[in-house]
Design a protein around this motif. Structure first.
Motif, PDB file in Angstrom:
ATOM      1  N   GLY A 117      91.412  69.582  37.109  1.00  0.00           N
ATOM      2  CA  GLY A 117      92.750  69.146  36.731  1.00  0.00           C
ATOM      3  C   GLY A 117      92.821  67.648  36.521  1.00  0.00           C
ATOM      4  N   PRO A 118      93.927  67.176  35.955  1.00  0.00           N
ATOM      5  CA  PRO A 118      94.083  65.743  35.651  1.00  0.00           C
ATOM      6  C   PRO A 118      94.098  64.898  36.912  1.00  0.00           C
ATOM      7  CG  PRO A 118      96.170  66.902  35.353  1.00  0.00           C
ATOM      8  CD  PRO A 118      95.120  67.956  35.568  1.00  0.00           C
ATOM      9  N   LEU A 119      93.626  63.659  36.767  1.00  0.00           N
ATOM     10  CA  LEU A 119      93.542  62.750  37.910  1.00  0.00           C
ATOM     11  C   LEU A 119      94.164  61.409  37.550  1.00  0.00           C
ATOM     12  CD1 LEU A 119      92.425  62.062  40.753  1.00  0.00           C
ATOM     13  CD2 LEU A 119      90.331  61.306  39.606  1.00  0.00           C
ATOM     14  N   GLN A 120      95.087  60.958  38.386  1.00  0.00           N
ATOM     15  CA  GLN A 120      95.667  59.630  38.237  1.00  0.00           C
ATOM     16  C   GLN A 120      94.814  58.619  38.998  1.00  0.00           C
ATOM     17  OE1 GLN A 120      99.609  60.190  39.815  1.00  0.00           O
ATOM     18  NE2 GLN A 120     100.405  61.019  37.893  1.00  0.00           N
ATOM     19  N   LYS A 121      94.741  57.405  38.447  1.00  0.00           N
ATOM     20  CA  LYS A 121      93.861  56.400  39.053  1.00  0.00           C
ATOM     21  C   LYS A 121      94.238  56.077  40.493  1.00  0.00           C
ATOM     22  CE  LYS A 121      94.126  53.506  35.527  1.00  0.00           C
ATOM     23  NZ  LYS A 121      93.927  52.296  34.698  1.00  0.00           N
ATOM     24  N   ALA A 162      82.602  85.144  54.241  1.00  0.00           N
ATOM     25  CA  ALA A 162      81.850  86.107  53.440  1.00  0.00           C
ATOM     26  C   ALA A 162      80.661  85.458  52.733  1.00  0.00           C
ATOM     27  CB  ALA A 162      82.761  86.763  52.414  1.00  0.00           C
ATOM     28  N   GLY A 163      80.681  84.110  52.632  1.00  0.00           N
ATOM     29  CA  GLY A 163      79.554  83.411  52.036  1.00  0.00           C
ATOM     30  C   GLY A 163      79.858  82.508  50.860  1.00  0.00           C
ATOM     31  N   GLN A 164      81.123  82.399  50.447  1.00  0.00           N
ATOM     32  CA  GLN A 164      81.476  81.516  49.344  1.00  0.00           C
ATOM     33  C   GLN A 164      81.424  80.055  49.808  1.00  0.00           C
ATOM     34  OE1 GLN A 164      81.929  82.122  46.134  1.00  0.00           O
ATOM     35  NE2 GLN A 164      82.466  80.021  45.626  1.00  0.00           N
ATOM     36  N   ILE A 165      80.829  79.196  48.982  1.00  0.00           N
ATOM     37  CA  ILE A 165      80.657  77.791  49.353  1.00  0.00           C
ATOM     38  C   ILE A 165      81.450  76.859  48.452  1.00  0.00           C
ATOM     39  CG2 ILE A 165      78.973  75.903  49.515  1.00  0.00           C
ATOM     40  CD1 ILE A 165      76.876  77.978  50.229  1.00  0.00           C
ATOM     41  N   HIS A 166      81.522  77.175  47.166  1.00  0.00           N
ATOM     42  CA  HIS A 166      82.111  76.258  46.187  1.00  0.00           C
ATOM     43  C   HIS A 166      83.568  76.632  45.905  1.00  0.00           C
ATOM     44  CE1 HIS A 166      78.298  74.284  45.160  1.00  0.00           C
ATOM     45  NE2 HIS A 166      77.762  75.458  45.406  1.00  0.00           N
ATOM     46  N   PHE A 167      84.472  75.660  46.131  1.00  0.00           N
ATOM     47  CA  PHE A 167      85.905  75.848  45.906  1.00  0.00           C
ATOM     48  C   PHE A 167      86.446  74.709  45.045  1.00  0.00           C
ATOM     49  CE2 PHE A 167      84.963  78.080  49.835  1.00  0.00           C
ATOM     50  CZ  PHE A 167      85.688  79.256  49.715  1.00  0.00           C
ATOM     51  N   ALA A 168      87.563  74.978  44.354  1.00  0.00           N
ATOM     52  CA  ALA A 168      88.154  73.992  43.453  1.00  0.00           C
ATOM     53  C   ALA A 168      89.604  73.736  43.823  1.00  0.00           C
ATOM     54  CB  ALA A 168      88.060  74.469  42.009  1.00  0.00           C
ATOM     55  N   GLU A 169      89.964  72.459  43.826  1.00  0.00           N
ATOM     56  CA  GLU A 169      91.336  72.026  44.083  1.00  0.00           C
ATOM     57  C   GLU A 169      91.791  71.124  42.944  1.00  0.00           C
ATOM     58  OE1 GLU A 169      93.382  72.743  46.739  1.00  0.00           O
ATOM     59  OE2 GLU A 169      91.895  74.146  47.537  1.00  0.00           O
ATOM     60  N   SER A 170      93.091  71.149  42.650  1.00  0.00           N
ATOM     61  CA  SER A 170      93.627  70.301  41.590  1.00  0.00           C
ATOM     62  C   SER A 170      94.496  69.167  42.115  1.00  0.00           C
ATOM     63  CB  SER A 170      94.442  71.147  40.601  1.00  0.00           C
ATOM     64  OG  SER A 170      95.561  71.723  41.255  1.00  0.00           O
ATOM     65  N   ARG A 171      94.798  69.191  43.402  1.00  0.00           N
ATOM     66  CA  ARG A 171      95.579  68.106  44.013  1.00  0.00           C
ATOM     67  C   ARG A 171      94.651  67.293  44.913  1.00  0.00           C
ATOM     68  NH1 ARG A 171      98.936  72.604  43.930  1.00  0.00           N
ATOM     69  NH2 ARG A 171     100.907  72.314  42.813  1.00  0.00           N
ATOM     70  N   PRO A 172      94.501  66.002  44.615  1.00  0.00           N
ATOM     71  CA  PRO A 172      93.537  65.189  45.361  1.00  0.00           C
ATOM     72  C   PRO A 172      93.749  65.200  46.871  1.00  0.00           C
ATOM     73  CG  PRO A 172      94.220  64.034  43.394  1.00  0.00           C
ATOM     74  CD  PRO A 172      95.098  65.247  43.495  1.00  0.00           C
ATOM     75  N   GLN A 173      95.020  65.147  47.316  1.00  0.00           N
ATOM     76  CA  GLN A 173      95.252  65.142  48.762  1.00  0.00           C
ATOM     77  C   GLN A 173      94.854  66.463  49.396  1.00  0.00           C
ATOM     78  OE1 GLN A 173      97.426  64.084  46.417  1.00  0.00           O
ATOM     79  NE2 GLN A 173      98.796  62.481  47.215  1.00  0.00           N
ATOM     80  N   ASN A 174      95.096  67.566  48.703  1.00  0.00           N
ATOM     81  CA  ASN A 174      94.677  68.869  49.229  1.00  0.00           C
ATOM     82  C   ASN A 174      93.159  68.955  49.313  1.00  0.00           C
ATOM     83  OD1 ASN A 174      97.354  69.510  49.289  1.00  0.00           O
ATOM     84  ND2 ASN A 174      97.257  71.146  47.783  1.00  0.00           N
ATOM     85  N   LEU A 175      92.484  68.408  48.303  1.00  0.00           N
ATOM     86  CA  LEU A 175      91.022  68.390  48.346  1.00  0.00           C
ATOM     87  C   LEU A 175      90.543  67.594  49.551  1.00  0.00           C
ATOM     88  CD1 LEU A 175      88.533  68.022  45.468  1.00  0.00           C
ATOM     89  CD2 LEU A 175      88.316  66.505  47.439  1.00  0.00           C
ATOM     90  N   ARG A 176      91.134  66.436  49.755  1.00  0.00           N
ATOM     91  CA  ARG A 176      90.769  65.626  50.921  1.00  0.00           C
ATOM     92  C   ARG A 176      90.968  66.404  52.218  1.00  0.00           C
ATOM     93  NH1 ARG A 176      95.337  61.660  52.341  1.00  0.00           N
ATOM     94  NH2 ARG A 176      96.198  63.744  52.705  1.00  0.00           N
ATOM     95  N   ASP A 177      92.114  67.055  52.349  1.00  0.00           N
ATOM     96  CA  ASP A 177      92.423  67.764  53.596  1.00  0.00           C
ATOM     97  C   ASP A 177      91.454  68.915  53.841  1.00  0.00           C
ATOM     98  OD1 ASP A 177      94.518  66.008  53.858  1.00  0.00           O
ATOM     99  OD2 ASP A 177      96.063  67.439  53.218  1.00  0.00           O
ATOM    100  N   ARG A 178      91.160  69.683  52.805  1.00  0.00           N
ATOM    101  CA  ARG A 178      90.274  70.824  52.996  1.00  0.00           C
ATOM    102  C   ARG A 178      88.816  70.383  53.146  1.00  0.00           C
ATOM    103  NH1 ARG A 178      93.046  75.763  49.403  1.00  0.00           N
ATOM    104  NH2 ARG A 178      94.316  76.483  51.173  1.00  0.00           N
ATOM    105  N   ALA A 179      88.431  69.340  52.450  1.00  0.00           N
ATOM    106  CA  ALA A 179      87.069  68.834  52.604  1.00  0.00           C
ATOM    107  C   ALA A 179      86.863  68.274  54.010  1.00  0.00           C
ATOM    108  CB  ALA A 179      86.785  67.761  51.561  1.00  0.00           C
ATOM    109  N   THR A 180      87.901  67.687  54.571  1.00  0.00           N
ATOM    110  CA  THR A 180      87.814  67.165  55.934  1.00  0.00           C
ATOM    111  C   THR A 180      87.773  68.302  56.949  1.00  0.00           C
ATOM    112  OG1 THR A 180      89.031  65.174  55.276  1.00  0.00           O
ATOM    113  CG2 THR A 180      88.927  65.668  57.626  1.00  0.00           C
ATOM    114  N   ARG A 181      88.552  69.329  56.696  1.00  0.00           N
ATOM    115  CA  ARG A 181      88.606  70.459  57.622  1.00  0.00           C
ATOM    116  C   ARG A 181      87.350  71.321  57.536  1.00  0.00           C
ATOM    117  NH1 ARG A 181      93.506  74.973  58.132  1.00  0.00           N
ATOM    118  NH2 ARG A 181      92.475  76.286  59.708  1.00  0.00           N
TER     119      ARG A 181
END
Length: 221
Positions: A79-83, A50-69
């Motif tokens: 959300g909070p981030l552990q080192k 539909a045209g949405q570009i910007h999305f937010a994730e709070s789990r780093p691995q999920n962000l990695r997976d969706r950014a890769t896909r």
């Protein structure tokens, strides 16, 4: 299993909700960040189409997976981030929204290469120790330290409204902090979620984070 007609109805309702909200925010020159952390891939794909570009994730691995896909979209870390998860943000995030610790910032920066990662400082405007974010009293000092970290770019401020108390006053406080820190230069002011985003827009928000308002509380495909 849902009937195909029900799935199509869900998809149309999702698109209609998104179009209404996106249009409302566009009229106020506010960016819509869709919080996709609980949404199924099918619903996310529907919004992309539909045209949405910007999305937010709070789990780093999920962000990695969706950014890769879906590298054609911008994936924001909230959300909070552990080192020990810093590498996912340094490598894959389009923006990091929850910076409130300088050591974690340096850990993220160590994984940033061939680009600069925009960062928002999370400020605790709720006066509640249970909520994350730095104390407003040390914002200037923290911002100066962050600005010295190679690979990161201080792009603005982010905060969550108090769970109890004067939401409008809290948002106004964050806007004043942004104005003072950046001395008239443009900077992102990310505040406002599904239950308070209209107040945030009235108080100067440039970016809101919406999840359930877009996806709905029931099934979305």
């Amino acid at each position: 299993m849902p009937h195909p007609s029900e799935l199509m109805s869900d998809k149309l309702q999702l698109i209609q909700r998104w179009q209404t909200i996106a249009g409302e925010l566009q009229a106020s020159d506010v960016k819509l960040l869709v919080v996709s952390k609980y949404a199924p891939d099918e619903a996310v794909e529907t919004l992309m189409q539909a045209g949405q570009i910007h999305f937010a994730e709070s789990r780093p691995q999920n962000l990695r997976d969706r950014a890769t896909r879906w590298p054609e979209c911008q994936w924001h870390m909230i959300g909070p981030l552990q080192k020990n998860k810093a590498k996912y943000i340094g490598r894959f995030a389009a923006m990091w929204h929850s910076c409130d610790d300088i050591d974690t910032a340096r850990a993220v920066a160590a994984h940033v290469s061939d680009r600069t990662l925009p960062v928002l400082i999370q400020v605790n405007i709720a006066d509640n120790p249970e909520q994350r974010g730095i104390n407003p009293e040390i914002l200037t000092t923290f911002a100066e330290e962050l600005s010295q970290v190679d690979g990161l770019q201080l792009a603005g401020l982010m905060a969550m409204a108090p769970k109890d108390g004067d939401v409008r006053a809290a948002f106004r406080h964050l806007r004043n902090l942004r104005d003072q820190l950046f001395d008239g230069r443009f900077a992102i002011l990310c505040m406002g979620m599904s239950n308070d985003y209209r107040i945030a827009v009235q108080e100067g928000s440039t970016m809101v984070r919406l999840g359930s308002t877009v996806f709905g509380t029931g099934r979305s495909v």
